[in-house]
Each structure stands twice: as structure tokens, then as C-alpha cells.
Design an enzyme around this catalytic site. Structure first.
Site, PDB file in Angstrom:
ATOM      1  N   ARG A  68       4.925 -35.709  60.602  1.00 40.66           N
ATOM      2  CA  ARG A  68       5.448 -36.996  61.092  1.00 40.66           C
ATOM      3  C   ARG A  68       6.674 -36.705  61.940  1.00 40.66           C
ATOM      4  NH1 ARG A  68       3.767 -38.281  55.802  1.00 40.66           N
ATOM      5  NH2 ARG A  68       2.063 -39.789  55.800  1.00 40.66           N
ATOM      6  N   ASP A  79      12.375 -36.959  57.068  1.00 40.20           N
ATOM      7  CA  ASP A  79      12.344 -38.129  57.942  1.00 40.20           C
ATOM      8  C   ASP A  79      13.024 -39.295  57.227  1.00 40.20           C
ATOM      9  OD1 ASP A  79      10.513 -38.807  56.012  1.00 40.20           O
ATOM     10  OD2 ASP A  79       8.806 -39.040  57.370  1.00 40.20           O
ATOM     11  N   GLU A 103      11.807 -41.968  55.730  1.00 39.17           N
ATOM     12  CA  GLU A 103      11.231 -42.291  54.421  1.00 39.17           C
ATOM     13  C   GLU A 103      11.636 -41.264  53.376  1.00 39.17           C
ATOM     14  OE1 GLU A 103       9.353 -45.039  53.449  1.00 39.17           O
ATOM     15  OE2 GLU A 103      10.034 -45.765  55.393  1.00 39.17           O
ATOM     16  N   TYR A 129       5.761 -30.075  59.355  1.00 39.82           N
ATOM     17  CA  TYR A 129       5.744 -31.489  58.977  1.00 39.82           C
ATOM     18  C   TYR A 129       5.065 -32.326  60.049  1.00 39.82           C
ATOM     19  CZ  TYR A 129       7.308 -35.845  56.874  1.00 39.82           C
ATOM     20  OH  TYR A 129       7.345 -37.081  56.281  1.00 39.82           O
ATOM     21  N   ASP A 146      10.912 -35.271  52.094  1.00 41.31           N
ATOM     22  CA  ASP A 146      10.517 -35.012  53.481  1.00 41.31           C
ATOM     23  C   ASP A 146      11.666 -35.226  54.474  1.00 41.31           C
ATOM     24  OD1 ASP A 146       7.973 -34.293  52.796  1.00 41.31           O
ATOM     25  OD2 ASP A 146       7.099 -36.270  53.135  1.00 41.31           O
ATOM     26  N   GLU A 193       8.452 -35.096  46.686  1.00 43.60           N
ATOM     27  CA  GLU A 193       7.604 -36.279  46.503  1.00 43.60           C
ATOM     28  C   GLU A 193       6.352 -36.008  45.689  1.00 43.60           C
ATOM     29  OE1 GLU A 193       9.251 -36.697  50.755  1.00 43.60           O
ATOM     30  OE2 GLU A 193       8.559 -35.112  49.437  1.00 43.60           O
ATOM     31  N   HIS A 243      12.145 -34.176  65.216  1.00 39.07           N
ATOM     32  CA  HIS A 243      12.033 -32.881  64.565  1.00 39.07           C
ATOM     33  C   HIS A 243      11.130 -31.962  65.372  1.00 39.07           C
ATOM     34  CE1 HIS A 243      14.042 -34.682  61.192  1.00 39.07           C
ATOM     35  NE2 HIS A 243      13.098 -35.590  61.053  1.00 39.07           N
TER      36      HIS A 243
END
Length: 911
Positions: free
Chosen positions: A305, A82, A84, A303, A80, A7, A350
Site C-alpha cells: 500500500r 502507513d 492505518e 509493502y 504497517d 497486526e 513509501h
């Protein structure tokens, strides 16, 4: 050559170093496609087909990615770990397929939970394919948020002028805040008394004991309800003899808390560090992407989130080693601690948030980080280490005491707690919102039958207090408990509520503003089901089932949409006047505070014959008189005590006229005299009330000073023109000719001297002209390719980015702190292409948007942008005339099934 897509540029730069020359790592700069901000982007009548539009700026980056694939062996999507991140990889892949940029390259998806060399290289050894279920879950959430935002917001605008937007999760979070306001307003304090006796042992050691029983009956906290009952117990205790009945000491253990999840990190950072959730996530993002350590950029935390509370086995081993080194082996438990996640969605459970290397102690990292980064890193490090430490061993002692006074027997109780072994408490104890510490007093040694002596008696009157307003931390906690939203959305939801003026943060507590309370009252009356906590939580569970591949995403949308659009169509025929009557009745206790004289709180204080009721204006709801236009009395909604109505402060020393605090539709102000005291065509002199000053705190002296503004300080030594001081919409200022300069901290608008004023004017001139006095100078982001410097600013209608005179509103899913330069450039180019701002050349250089439509199988097919535009035009109401006689607005005349599309500024991604 292998092409890797991530990203962010920072992430790309770091990973490129890890992978070497056979890899080229490119950044997508976040999402590359989104739903266009117009009607028709999601089509419920075509099985919820979705139009995806390529971000204008992303088009160039995607072209670069497509070019780099020529001759490449493999495309590795490494966004990432997740939902998103999965969606970004899917979007990039779909666009590349559309461009026919992929030939026979192998396509792989890899995820890593930390940006370290080991984590990245290990991830490359375990590739997989894009998780279709996670992509479906993303599409369902995005479509739901779009459909709610672009369907409900226009209804709000038409039926409730001044309201900005409503969102699927945003509105439920707002309801939590507003419901708490209602609880506080309805709360009736209850009197109660407590009796605490200070007793002494035969050895002279003292302790406190509370009255807990009398004559065989238990006494609870609120049972002694008046002074007479308390006095009766006081006399009995003063005449009593005291004896120890029982002594009970029980061992207890307290276990450490699990490592941080996104939610618990936001809560604890708010409580202990005073960070807003958005600020916490911004700092965590920087720690995750990495800093320079020993000449190599590496991520400091995993990470950020996540719903998971478990950590990797190697990290547990390292934590145990650090505990043994720093605290001794007594603090290392026999077996590693294992924690179970409470997350309902296993796909997102996670690893917990932890340092990537626990040997990097906070004291060592402090010099490499800025102050806030160092504090957050320390909090994460301590929580992780403490989670693997030995439990604390406590001893809780309870002593029951008999107090005999004649025929009466009273019961008193003393309790205390002793820490026998501190364990994890030597390092960390979780903060608490109520700021109450557990009783940790040590009681003296006592034995059954031992006589005690009374030293003192405290009889205290108390009143119950209403529930506290939510802090940002406690609101996040409550949303998590109810299953509303997801960790990655909490920070943005809170930011949206503050940006739109629905709530305000004051002394670390969230207050429901009038604008927000009116919106919630409207939704609770006309869209009750969609702001119910259970309904929203159940919908979240359905979305989680999509990501677990248990249900079709189109079916979930269909079940929601069929009922939702039916309710929307019903409300279209309701007049604005009917809406206002319903809200007037529901919000009555908040709007019309009881009068001290017991009179009708709805009686107009100006004309005395009219009745106050709720009205709608261009800038939102307000209270006005039913005798309008003969009586023009207006005021804001809230009417709490003196701040809500007119109040005469006294006489002006010079003119002898009354000086009063008054309330108008735009807020409170100060007025000198009445219209009858002035000549024909003249109006009474008025002065605004400075920000952060309550109308109830205004006294005559301050009011007279405010009415004297603007005041002349003196003549400028060079020009001979006057310099004046005053208070404007952006705060106190000094003015010379056309130059305005804000007063800094310590300067007083009422007594600033000429020398200081001249200095401020000179400094302002040296800085150059600004577009308006008091304008936010903004935070620089970098340079636009053609328009020059790009800055992010706070405006009257929310945050925006600007360059070369082109302003573009920041979407609700972004904040001033999180928006990046590429995203800002894309917004500015899009605005310029639509004719916004002065420079037309930006519109020419902007690349045409690629518009695609996702079919049932998720594959993209081309769809001309013009066709969507024509469809939009066909749904626009032909007539927008206002029917004054019926007291309704234009939207009430809209044809059935017609919803005007909101602008990108106020609807869409509302969470």
C-alpha cells in the site's frame, strides 16, 4: 523481554523467528477499536469528540498483551508503515494506558517496508515515536466517513426507499460510472469515411497510405462525412499519379515505466491477469507476509500500500546485476534510473512495490506459490527489473506522397516504426485499456521524387463510437487522476459498489445499475457539492495537510460539517413526491426510451390513458401508471427497446393462448394468456427468466419450455415418488419430496434423465440438509470457541459470517476474501450479544465492550456505554406514521436535526 505488536498472526510468527528469544511478538488482529455503529459516536457539538469502542473479541487479545507487559522492558509497536498502521499502534497504546498496563516500560514505534530479517533488524535500530499527525489524519478520515455515512444514508432511506447507503468517496466513484452511462446514452453516432491506398515502389514493395489532404487543405479523421464525398475522392485517387514528396526518419527513445504503486499494480493486474483489485490486494498481502523459502518464512515483496515509485539503492544495484546476467551489459543503463513520486502526501510516499530479493526469479518461485501468487509475483518482478533497464531505441518514419489528378492535388501519408534496440521491451510492455497496439510497421526504402504505383484502394464507412465503460483498472486510474480516495481504499470502494447492487461487472466492464443511477441522481440534485470531483479532491488535499501537520483536523471537520448539516436539514422538509418528480425529470431519457412509432414514451401501454412516472416502493424505485390502482402497470426503470416493455412471442401450441414477455416491478417474466382467458379466481400462468438470459433473446420455443416447468422427470426407484425439474431463484434444480439438488454445468433442466436426477438427489442427501435450497455453502474460516464452525457466505443482502445459527453482516470496509477468523468471531459474538440467532450463551460469554471517548488532545477518557445509548434513544422520532395523502414517508415528519442511525450493515465505513 521486549514486547512487539504487529497486526497479523502470520506476520507475528515470522518476525518472532527473526528477533529471537528476547522478544515476544503478539498480533492485534488488525484494528482493536472503532466507532460504535450508532448516533453520537462523533459529536460535532463537542469539537468532534469521538467515542471508541473496543471490539469484543479484541478485548481478550488486549488483556493478553497487557499481561505480557508485566516485567517487560520495552513495548515496540511495529504495525504497517502507513496511516492505518499508525492508527492501530495508537489504538493499542491508548487501550493499554486505559488499563494502566504500562509502568516504566519504554515505548517505541518501528516501521519496516518488507518482512525480511534484514529489514526487520534494521528497523529495530531506528525507533521513533507515534506520528501524531498521521493519527490525526486517520481520525479526520474516519470521522468524515462516519458523519457522511450516518447522516446521509438515513436521508436516502427516507426520501428514496430501496437505497442502501451513500459514502464520501463511494458516491463520487459511483458518479463516475453513472456519468459514463449518461454519456453513452446521449451519444449520437457520427458517420465518417476513410480512404487507404496500397502503393508499390519500383522494386515491388507495398505499403499503405492514408488520405490526409486535398487541394491545400488538411483532412482530419472525421472530415469526410458521407458517401458522396468519399466517392469524389475515390475517383480522384484512381485517376492520380503518385510521387514521394518527403521522407523523414526520426530517432526516438521510449523509457520504461516506474515500479508499481498500489494503483498501478491494481490496474496492470486487471489488464494482464484479469484480477479484480480486491483479489490483487489479497494476493499481494500474502506475498508481503511471506512464504517458506529454504526453511524460513520470508516476505517476497515490499509493502503493497504505497504511492511511492522510488526503490531502495541496494535493490537498484541488485536489479542492475540481474539485468547484466540475464540480458547482457547492453541492457544496463549507464546510470541507475530514479523516479519521482506524484503522490500529494509525502507521508505515504513509501518505497514502490518490488520483490525483496530480485535474485528470486519467477521461474524459481513458481513451485513454492499457487498459480495466482506466481503470476502476480512474476508481474511485480518483471516490472521492477524493466524499470532499471536501458531505453528502447526506435526509428519513426513518415512518408508524404503527392497524388495529382488533373487540376487536383491530393496528399497521402504513410508512417511506420522500427525498433532499432528493444531495451526494456525485451522483457516488458505495459498493457493498455483500449487494446490498441502502436503502429510498428516497417516501411520500404523510398527517396524523394520516386514514382509509386497504386495497387489497391480501400474506401470504408465508419461511425464514431461512444466512450467505453470503465473497467475496474480504468476506474482506479481515473480516480487517481482526479485525486479521489487513496490507494488503500480503491479495492474496497469497488467492492462496496458491487455488493450494494449499484454497479455490475460484465465482460470486465462496469455498468451503472438502476439502483445506483437513482442514488446518484438524488445526490446530484440535492447534495450536488458533495459528489463534485473537485470538491472531493480538495477535501483529500486538506486531509493530506493534516498528516503533514499543516492544519488542525478539527478545523477541517468543522469547515465540512457546518455546510453539510445545513444541506441535510433543508432536504428533510422536501416531500418524497417532490424528490420523485425531480428524479423522474432528470432520468427521463434513461427511463423512457423513444417509441418506434414516434408516440409519447410516457403513455401507459396497458390502459392507454395513464402517464408513466417514477414511483418508490419497498424494494426501490420503479415505473408505474398514474391511473393506479385502476391500472396496475409497472416495470423496472430501464426501458431499452424490447427488453423494456411487453412483447408477444406467438401462440402456445397446446392452448392457443398468447405467449408474451412482460415487465413487472421485480423484473421481466413470461406469461401465458391474459386474466380474461382464465376462470374466476384463476391467474395467468407465469415463468421466470433464467439468470444471464436477456429478455430480448427469449423466443417462443424457449418461452414454451419455461412455461412447462416444473416438469416431472419420472418416479424415484426406491420411494415411487415423482422427481421434478424446475428453475428457482437460485437456478435450475431437481426435486424429490423435500430434497432439492442444483443442476451442475452440462445438465439441462429441460432434458435431464431419470438416472442423472436420482444420482444428484442421492449426492445431495449424502451431504446432509442445508438451511435452504441453493444456499451458499460458504468458505470455512475455522472454529468459534463455543458455536462451532465459522463460515463466510453470500446472502441476499450481502456478505455475512455465520456460526451455530448466528449470522453477522460483514462491514463495508471488509470483504469475503479479506475478513479473518478473529474478526468474524468478534462480529458473531456482537450479534449474539444483541439477541441475534438461537444460542443465547454466546451473549453471556461476550465480554462487555469498553467505551472510551477521545478528548481534544487525543487522550482517552472513560464514558459509560449506557449514557450513549440513552442519548441515542432521545433522538429517535416519536412518530413514524405514513401520511398517504401527502405521498410522503415517515422520515419526512422527523423533527429538525434528527437523523435516524443506520445499522452497521449499511452505513459507516463507506470510504
Amino acid at each position: 523481554m521486549n514486547i512487539v505488536i504487529v497486526e497479523s498472526p502470520a506476520k507475528a510468527k515470522t518476525i518472532n523467528k527473526y528477533l529471537g528469544t528476547s522478544y515476544e511478538v503478539l498480533a492485534s488482529f488488525g484494528h482493536v477499536r472503532d466507532l460504535p455503529a450508532k448516533n453520537g459516536s462523533v459529536d460535532p457539538d463537542a469539537n468532534f469528540q469521538m467515542i471508541w469502542e473496543v471490539d469484543p473479541k479484541a478485548a481478550g487479545r488486549l488483556n493478553d498483551i497487557a499481561k505480557s507487559l508485566k516485567g517487560a522492558d520495552k513495548l515496540i509497536l511495529a504495525t504497517d508503515p502507513d496511516r492505518e498502521g499508525e492508527a492501530i499502534s495508537w489504538h493499542v497504546l491508548e487501550v493499554l494506558k486505559q488499563k494502566r498496563a504500562l509502568k516504566d516500560q519504554k515505548i517505541e514505534r518501528v516501521v519496516f517496508n518488507a518482512i525480511t530479517k534484514q529489514a526487520v533488524t534494521e528497523a529495530m535500530k531506528s525507533p521513533r515515536q507515534i506520528d501524531g499527525a498521521l493519527v490525526d489524519a486517520y481520525m479526520a478520515r474516519r470521522a468524515l466517513d462516519y458523519l457522511v455515512g450516518f447522516t446521509l444514508s438515513p436521508v436516502l432511506w427516507r426520501k428514496l426507499p430501496g437505497a442502501r447507503s451513500a459514502g464520501r468517496v463511494q458516491s463520487v466513484a459511483l458518479r463516475l460510472v453513472c456519468d459514463r452511462e449518461l454519456e453513452i446514452e446521449k451519444f449520437v453516432p457520427r458517420e465518417y469515411w476513410s480512404l487507404v491506398t496500397t502503393l508499390a515502389t519500383p522494386r515491388g514493395e507495398t505499403f499503405d497510405a492514408r488520405l490526409v489532404g486535398a487541394d491545400g487543405k488538411k483532412i482530419q479523421r472525421l472530415d469526410i462525412g458521407n458517401g458522396a464525398e468519399a466517392e469524389d475522392f475515390r475517383k480522384a485517387i484512381e485517376a492520380a499519379n503518385f510521387t514521394v514528396s518527403t521522407v523523414e526518419a526520426k530517432p526516438a527513445r521510449r523509457n520504461p515505466q516506474a515500479p508499481f504503486t498500489t494503483s498501478t499494480l491494481q490496474q496492470e493486474a486487471s489488464r494482464k491477469l484479469g484480477f479484480a483489485p480486491a483479489h490483487t490486494m489479497r494476493i499481494a498481502q500474502r506475498l508481503y507476509e511471506g512464504i517458506d523459502v529454504g526453511g524460513e518464512t520470508t516476505g517476497l515483496i515490499t509493502y503493497m500500500r504505497t504511492d511511492g515509485v522510488q526503490i531502495d539503492g541496494s535493490a537498484i544495484t541488485q536489479a542492475r546485476k540481474v539485468i547484466g546476467e540475464d540480458y547482457g551489459h547492453a541492457y544496463v543503463p549507464e546510470a541507475p534510473r530514479q523516479y519521482q513520486t506524484k503522490a500529494k502526501n509525502a507521508q505515504e510516499a513509501h518505497e514502490a512495490i518490488r520483490p525483496t530479493d530480485l535474485s528470486r526469479r519467477p521461474s524459481d518461485m513458481k513451485r513454492r506459490l499457487d498459480a495466482d501468487q506466481a503470476r502476480l509475483y512474476e508481474l511485480i518482478w518483471i516490472r521492477t527489473i524493466a524499470s532499471q533497464m536501458e531505453s528502447a531505441e526506435l526509428e519513426r518514419t513518415t512518408v508524404d506522397i503527392a497524388a495529382r489528378a488533373g487540376a487536383r492535388t491530393l496528399e497521402l501519408r504513410a508512417s511506420g516504426q522500427v525498433v532499432k534496440f528493444d531495451g526494456f521491451l525485451a522483457l516488458y510492455q505495459e498493457g493498455r485499456d483500449d487494446e490498441e497496439d502502436e503502429d510498428s510497421r516497417r516501411l520500404p526504402a523510398m527517396s524523394e521524387g520516386e514514382a509509386l504505383r497504386r495497387e489497391n484502394l480501400s474506401v470504408t464507412q465508419h461511425f464514431t463510437e461512444p466512450p467505453p465503460r470503465f473497467s475496474e483498472a480504468s476506474l482506479v486510474k481515473r480516480m487517481e487522476e482526479l485525486g479521489i480516495g487513496r490507494p488503500s481504499t480503491y479495492a474496497s470502494i469497488l467492492q462496496v459498489l458491487k455488493d450494494r447492487g449499484y454497479v455490475k461487472l460484465e465482460k470486465k466492464r462496469l455498468y451503472g445499475e438502476d439502483k445506483g443511477r437513482v442514488v446518484i441522481a438524488f445526490l446530484e440534485n440535492f447534495f450536488a457539492r458533495y459528489v463534485e470531483y473537485d470538491f472531493t479532491a480538495n477535501l483529500e488535499e486538506q486531509l493530506d495537510r493534516i498528516s503533514n501537520n499543516e492544519v488542525s483536523w478539527q478545523q477541517v471537520l468543522k469547515d465540512f460539517w457546518d455546510d453539510f448539516i445545513g444541506v441535510v436539514n433543508e432536504i428533510k422538509d422536501v416531500r418524497v413526491s417532490e424528490v420523485l418528480d425531480v428524479l423522474d425529470n432528470m432520468l427521463g431519457p434513461h427511463i423512457y426510451a423513444p417509441r418506434e412509432d414516434g408516440g409519447d414514451p410516457r403513455q401507459c401501454p396497458t390502459c392507454g390513458t395513464g402517464r408513466l412516472n417514477l414511483k418508490a416502493g419497498k424494494f426501490g424505485a420503479f415505473v408505474g401508471c398514474s391511473n393506479y390502482p385502476e391500472c396496475r402497470h409497472t416495470r423496472p426503470l430501464a426501458a431499452d427497446g424490447e427488453a423494456g416493455g411487453d412483447r408477444v412471442l406467438g401462440k402456445d401450441p397446446e392452448s392457443g393462448l398468447d405467449v408474451a414477455v412482460k415487465s413487472g416491478r421485480f423484473g421481466p417474466y413470461i406469461q401465458l394468456g391474459e386474466a380474461s382467458d382464465y376462470g374466476e379466481g384463476e391467474k395467468p400462468k407465469r415463468a421466470g427468466i433464467p439468470k444471464n438470459t436477456s429478455p430480448a433473446d427469449i423466443e417462443l420455443d424457449l418461452a414454451v419450455k419455461l412455461l412447462s416447468l416444473p416438469r416431472e422427470i419420472g418416479k424415484h426407484p426406491e420411494t415411487g415418488e415423482p422427481i421434478t425439474a424446475g428453475i428457482g431463484r437460485f437456478g435450475p434444480f431437481v426435486r424429490h419430496e423435500k430434497t432439492y439438488a442444483s443442476l451442475e454445468a452440462g445438465d439441462e433442466v429441460f432434458d435431464i434423465g431419470l438416472n442423472r436426477a436420482v444420482t444428484l438427489i442421492a449426492e445431495k442427501v449424502a451431504k446432509g440438509p442445508s438451511r435452504r435450497f441453493g444456499a451458499d455453502p460458504g468458505k470455512p474460516l475455522g472454529d468459534h470457541p463455543t458455536l462451532g464452525p465459522v463460515a463466510v457466505k453470500s446472502g441476499r443482502y450481502g456478505a455475512y459470517v455465520t456460526a451455530g445459527g448466528v449470522n453477522a453482516t460483514i462491514p463495508s470496509d471488509k470483504t469475503q476474501d479479506t475478513i479473518t477468523l478473529p474478526e468474524a468471531i468478534a462480529l458473531i459474538d456482537e450479534r449474539a450479544a444483541k439477541g441475534g440467532g438461537k444460542p443465547k450463551r454466546a451473549a453471556k460469554k461476550a465480554k462487555p465492550a469498553q467505551t472510551e471517548k477521545a478528548g481534544k488532545d487525543g487522550a482517552a477518557t472513560k464514558k459509560p456505554a449506557k449514557k450513549a445509548a440513552s442519548k441515542q434513544a432521545s433522538t429517535k422520532p416519536k412518530s413514524e406514521a405514513v401520511s398517504k395523502a401527502r405521498g410522503s414517508i415517515a422520515a419526512a415528519k422527523a423533527p429538525p436535526n434528527t437523523v435516524k442511525a443506520p445499522t452497521k450493515k449499511s452505513a459507516g465505513k463507506n470510504g
